[in-house]
Design an enzyme around this catalytic site. Structure first.
Site, short mmCIF file in Angstrom:
data_model
loop_
_atom_site.label_atom_id
_atom_site.label_comp_id
_atom_site.label_asym_id
_atom_site.label_seq_id
_atom_site.Cartn_x
_atom_site.Cartn_y
_atom_site.Cartn_z
N ASP A 96 -11.20 1.75 -2.40
CA ASP A 96 -11.65 1.55 -1.02
C ASP A 96 -13.17 1.61 -0.93
OD1 ASP A 96 -9.23 1.08 0.08
OD2 ASP A 96 -8.93 3.09 0.88
N ASP A 129 0.84 -1.20 0.00
CA ASP A 129 0.00 0.00 0.00
C ASP A 129 0.87 1.26 0.00
OD1 ASP A 129 -2.27 1.58 0.27
OD2 ASP A 129 -3.00 0.59 2.08
#
Ligand code: DGJ
Length: 706
Positions: free
Chosen positions: A509, A445
């Site tokens: 997300d 990430d």
């Protein structure tokens, strides 16, 4: 262009022809295969334009590498300067060679001390990959301000631009090029949510099944610009280029710089035709076929289930519940490492938090494996929190301009991975935790914009991006069993450069299926479904607060690299059963979903999102109603890619539990009874649909009747 130097590349039923009358080559033809021995120089003469008054006497140049020095008044592909102020180039062709699928143009300007080597490679799928290298062949340093691999001609004015935001990635915008330029700039140090380097242009009104379209993408995860520019004579060019910081690319004599690759494909069969080129390219060439024979494991991710509130016992309990549902990979997301109480602390200290995981990660990882699942781990190796041991020990290891404050994002800075000692420290920590927990998968990430990309007093965005690639490559080389997911605050790192070194992209997300259906459709233009991370999230979306039935969530995630990301303990028995059934359904369909051809379908109601996955023995069609229907009853869905003369058995795989809730006297087929349709009729007149309400997602399976 009499006497022009020419080259041609042939692939996938197309010829791409290049011709040069002494300068950089022009793209003089790209279309259906030309006859063997076609006179390319003669074809090149057709590209000559009459010169209007009001311009330079020779008119505007229109080749694959435009330069100011030759009178080009649009955006040049190359901008350089020397300390004495010289900045113009007039590149001349030194060599144009073609060797099978690769054409190379060597361009030189000895006075400017510049040599540019442009490379064009045609792949079996029809994708053309273009890159360019600049060699400083002068006696002093050369500063590169701008360098695009190529300028592609664009005879069209209709286009699709890619925008978006966090939780709203891959927002498509239909655009029309008038005068001037349409430019997307990304200065966030990652591929970005809002301006990723993708563009599609084409014939007026192009659609999924019709129109000539050109799709382009820059394989780069740093700053970039996507330029679609109308020239003053009415023609247009497309350039995708990395963006450099001021003075960042300084080449000493003999040094060189290579652009990231530009991926381009042309289709006469609309957007689906474009994906028909990009998807096989990604599967076979970009990823080297490494997903073949490796079914994408159904994934459980802990993020929206527990966020930072994790410990070994709770995670084992979660893993047990996940395994009972049929999950195949358990991914421990953010929160596991030292000091990580929230997003303000811990990044940089890649060892298990002693309070949450007192015996390290091995007990959890081993239990996960004993449950028959792979273990996966979240990391954010490029970042460091202000509140971390690493930052306390080495505040000088961040990208920064000395003495200048910079804004933080999630309380974090970006580590300067161009410093070998910083990279080595991170690599050593990753290596240790990988050895301890033996994950099969890393979710990689990166959660802040990189605004102060300075190292050692100079801009370093490009070097940092390359250092990230090198670190990932090093981790992969040390641990060849690892799969990697490319993630940056959701989908801000969806690009082909990452996909050469990862197996999955975290799309967004946003797990809200209403938004996800649209995002995934746009994502699928350039990426095949099996690399698209898609999770069943909580009933009430954590990023939109909208509720969605389990079926809506599950059927939306079904086609991608399927996963679950919700608190399993909070599920009611019915949801648990539904989720287990969805996982089983995904597994049974997976070989077809991930090996097939994705055909996006069009429907008159813009609130309907439909597509089919066409496989050897039929197709699976998904129809989702994501907005309030425009009309009382849905129009039939015109299918594609069927054999016109074949009869198909059509089954509704997920009939509604209470069909009468939305329909009077529901027909038998709307309750799951099979029906039969002729291919020609299904493509022409369409497949009748049940009445759909917002959130309904129906799956149909079509099998030819032999
Ligand atoms: C952003 C990612 O997109 C999320 O899935 C999650 O991993 C968080 N970061 C963790 O901080």
């Amino acid at each position: 262009m009499a006497g022009a130097a020419t080259a041609r590349l042939d692939a996938a039923g197309q010829t791409l022809a290049l011709a040069s009358s002494g300068g950089p080559p022009a793209l003089v033809y790209w279309g259906p295969t030309l006859p063997v021995g076609a006179d390319l120089a003669e074809i090149a003469t057709l590209t000559a334009r009459a010169v209007p008054h009001g311009m330079l006497d020779e008119g505007e140049t229109y080749d694959l590498f435009p330069e100011t020095g030759r009178g080009f008044a649009g955006r040049p592909a190359l901008q350089i300067s020397r300390a004495d102020g010289r900045f113009l180039t007039q590149l001349r062709l030194a060599d144009l060679a073609c060797d099978g699928a690769i054409a190379t143009a060597v361009l030189e300007d000895r006075a400017a001390g510049a040599r540019v080597t442009q490379r064009f490679e045609a792949f079996a799928s029809g994708v053309i990959v273009v890159s360019a290298r600049l060699d400083n062949i002068g006696a002093d340093a050369l500063c590169v301000h701008r360098f695009a691999p190529a300028a592609l001609p664009s005879p069209w004015r209709d286009g699709l631009r890619f925008g978006g935001r966090w939780t709203g990635e891959f927002a498509l915008e239909r655009a029309r090029l008038g005068h001037g330029a349409l430019v997307s700039e990304n200065r966030t140090g990652r591929t970005s949510h809002h301006a990723p380097p993708f563009l599609i242009v084409g014939e007026d009104g192009f659609g999924e099944a019709s129109g000539t379209v050109l799709g382009v993408h820059l394989g780069w995860s740093g700053d970039s610009e996507t330029v679609w520019e109308r020239l003053r004579d009415g023609r247009a060019q497309i350039q995708l280029a990395p963006l450099f910081g001021p003075g960042e690319i300084l080449l000493a004599p003999g040094a060189s710089f290579e652009t990231p690759p530009l991926y381009a494909a042309l289709s006469d069969a609309g957007l689906t035709g474009l994906s028909d080129r990009f998807h096989p390219f990604v599967r076979d060439a970009l990823m080297g076929g490494r997903l073949k024979g490796r079914p994408r494991p159904v994934t459980f991710n802990t993020w929206e289930a527990v966020y930072y509130q994790q410990d070994t016992a709770a995670m084992i309990a979660l893993a047990e519940q996940a395994a009972a549902l049929g999950v195949e990979r358990f991914v421990l997301d953010d929160g596991w490492f030292a000091g990580r109480r929230d997003d303000t602390a811990g990044l940089g200290d890649w060892r298990a938090d002693p309070h949450k995981h007192p015996h390290g990660l091995a007990p959890l990882a081993e239990r996960v494996r004993a449950l028959g699942m792979e273990f996966g781990l979240w990391v954010e190796p490029e970042s460091v929190n202000r509140d971390s041991d690493l930052f306390r020990a080495h505040p000088e290891w961040i990208l920064q301009e000395a003495g200048r404050d910079q804004p933080v994002g999630r309380g974090q800075y970006v580590l300067d991975l161009t410093r070998p000692e910083a990279t080595q420290a991170i690599f050593a920590q990753l290596n240790a935790i990988i050895r301890e927990a033996k994950p099969a998968f890393l979710k990689w990430d990166f959660n802040r914009d990189l605004t102060h990309a300075a190292s050692d007093g100079r801009p370093a965005g490009v070097a940092q991006t390359r250092a990230v690639y090198a670190l990932i490559d090093r981790v992969r080389a040390a641990h060849p069993q690892l799969e990697i997911e490319a993630c940056a605050s959701g989908g801000a790192r969806a690009d082909y450069a990452m996909l050469t070194r990862s197996e999955r992209i975290w799309t967004s997300d946003c797990n809200d299926p209403f938004d996800r259906q649209r995002q995934q459709r746009a994502f699928s233009l350039f990426f095949p479904p099996e690399v698209m991370g898609a999770h069943v999230g909580p009933r009430v979306s954590h990023t939109t607060d909208r509720s969605a039935a389990l079926e809506t969530r599950a059927m939306t995630a079904l086609f991608g690299h399927f996963g679950v990301e919700a608190d399993l303990a909070a599920l009611c028995e019915e949801e648990r059963r539904g989720l287990a059934e969805a996982i089983a359904l995904h597994k049974s369909l997976r070989p077809r979903l991930h090996g097939g051809r994705l055909v996006r379908l069009e429907h008159p109601d813009p609130g309907v999102i439909a597509f089919a996955v066409v496989h050897e023995a039929g197709q699976i069609v998904s129809v989702a109603q994501v907005d309030t229907p425009a009309f009382a009853a849905p129009a039939p869905l015109r299918l594609r890619a069927l054999a016109p003369q074949a009869r198909y058995r059509i089954a509704l795989l997920n009939p509604p539990a209470r069909p009468e809730a939305a329909m009077k006297n529901p027909p038998d087929w709307a309750k799951g009874a099979p029906r039969v349709g002729l291919g020609a009729a299904l493509m022409r007149e369409g497949l009748p649909l049940p009445v759909l309400r917002p959130g309904h997602v129906r799956l149909f399976e079509l099998e030819p009747i032999s």
